[in-house]
Scaffold this active site. Structure first.
Site, PDB file in Angstrom:
ATOM      1  CB  THR A  80     -24.162  -8.823   5.599  1.00  0.00           C
ATOM      2  OG1 THR A  80     -25.211  -8.689   4.627  1.00  0.00           O
ATOM      3  CG2 THR A  80     -23.289 -10.026   5.264  1.00  0.00           C
ATOM      4  CG  HIS A 129     -25.676  13.777  11.111  1.00  0.00           C
ATOM      5  ND1 HIS A 129     -24.375  13.952  10.703  1.00  0.00           N
ATOM      6  CD2 HIS A 129     -25.773  14.424  12.295  1.00  0.00           C
ATOM      7  CE1 HIS A 129     -23.715  14.675  11.594  1.00  0.00           C
ATOM      8  NE2 HIS A 129     -24.546  14.966  12.580  1.00  0.00           N
ATOM      9  CB  CYS A 165     -30.378 -10.276   6.598  1.00  0.00           C
ATOM     10  SG  CYS A 165     -29.373  -8.994   5.839  1.00  0.00           S
ATOM     11  CG  ASP A 216     -32.249 -13.541   6.615  1.00  0.00           C
ATOM     12  OD1 ASP A 216     -31.731 -13.538   7.755  1.00  0.00           O
ATOM     13  OD2 ASP A 216     -31.567 -13.433   5.570  1.00  0.00           O
ATOM     14  CG  HIS A 258     -28.333  17.057   9.678  1.00  0.00           C
ATOM     15  ND1 HIS A 258     -27.186  16.667   9.030  1.00  0.00           N
ATOM     16  CD2 HIS A 258     -27.951  17.543  10.880  1.00  0.00           C
ATOM     17  CE1 HIS A 258     -26.148  16.896   9.814  1.00  0.00           C
ATOM     18  NE2 HIS A 258     -26.577  17.425  10.939  1.00  0.00           N
TER      19      HIS A 258
HETATM   20  C1  RB5 Z   1     -28.600 -15.414   3.846  1.00  0.00           C
HETATM   21  O1  RB5 Z   1     -27.702 -16.480   3.669  1.00  0.00           O
HETATM   22  C2  RB5 Z   1     -27.872 -14.100   3.622  1.00  0.00           C
HETATM   23  O2  RB5 Z   1     -27.595 -13.926   2.274  1.00  0.00           O
HETATM   24  C3  RB5 Z   1     -28.712 -12.951   4.139  1.00  0.00           C
HETATM   25  O3  RB5 Z   1     -29.001 -13.161   5.480  1.00  0.00           O
HETATM   26  C4  RB5 Z   1     -28.086 -11.577   4.069  1.00  0.00           C
HETATM   27  O4  RB5 Z   1     -26.820 -11.556   4.629  1.00  0.00           O
HETATM   28  C5  RB5 Z   1     -28.139 -10.893   2.779  1.00  0.00           C
HETATM   29  O5  RB5 Z   1     -27.714  -9.732   2.630  1.00  0.00           O
END
Ligand code: RB5
Length: 151
Positions: free
Chosen positions: A69, A100, A67, A9, A135
């Site tokens: 996180t 695994h 993304c 993203d 596994h």
């Molecule tokens: C975008 O601001 C953020 O929410 C997205 O990149 C991600 O971290 C969502 O899990």
């Protein structure tokens, strides 16, 4: 040569570019970038779907999703039947995700790890392979769960 579909993203633009360069130049992978291509705000499930659809069509291919996180991407990717997406923050998690869990999609957090860590995560994930054995039976149980829950 490993074939990898990669997507991210708006939070992932810089890390995705760095990952593509590293995968192509250092790890000799074939990369297909499904976007996003600029910093315009987009929704991560759309890019998770673009990558997962391709990975499910081509059993030799893997996916990488980035993304902020890596959490949203991993949640969205794991809604695709047959995708085993793993969020990795370090090389050990990346290696185990392959050995695994036979993870066919790797998720990364652009806001939670640096570019150096990202490279070591890619190194270990690309070079590791599924260990099979005990596994395999666990993955078969996951496939049965998918049959039960996703149909
Ligand atoms: C975008 O601001 C953020 O929410 C997205 O990149 C991600 O971290 C969502 O899990």
């Amino acid at each position: 040569m490993k074939k990898i579909f990669i997507g991210g993203d708006h939070a992932a633009i810089e890390m995705k570019s760095a990952a593509i360069a590293y995968l192509r130049n250092t790890l000799a992978c074939e990369i297909i970038d499904v976007g996003a291509y600029d910093g315009e705000r987009v929704d991560y499930p759309d890019y998770a779907a673009k990558v997962c659809v391709e990975v499910l069509k081509d059993k030799e291919a893997s996916g990488i999703l980035i993304c902020g996180t890596g959490i949203g991407m991993s949640i969205a990717a794991n809604k695709h039947k047959g995708v085993r997406a793993a969020l990795a923050h370090n090389s050990y998690e990346a290696q185990m995700a392959r050995e695994h869990n036979d993870a066919n999609v790797l998720c990364l957090g652009a806001r939670t790890i640096g570019l150096g860590t990202m490279e070591s995560v890619l190194d270990f994930w690309i070079r590791a392979s599924f260990a099979g054995g005990r596994h395999s039976a666990r993955l078969e149980k996951i496939a049965k769960l998918e049959d039960k829950c996703f149909s």
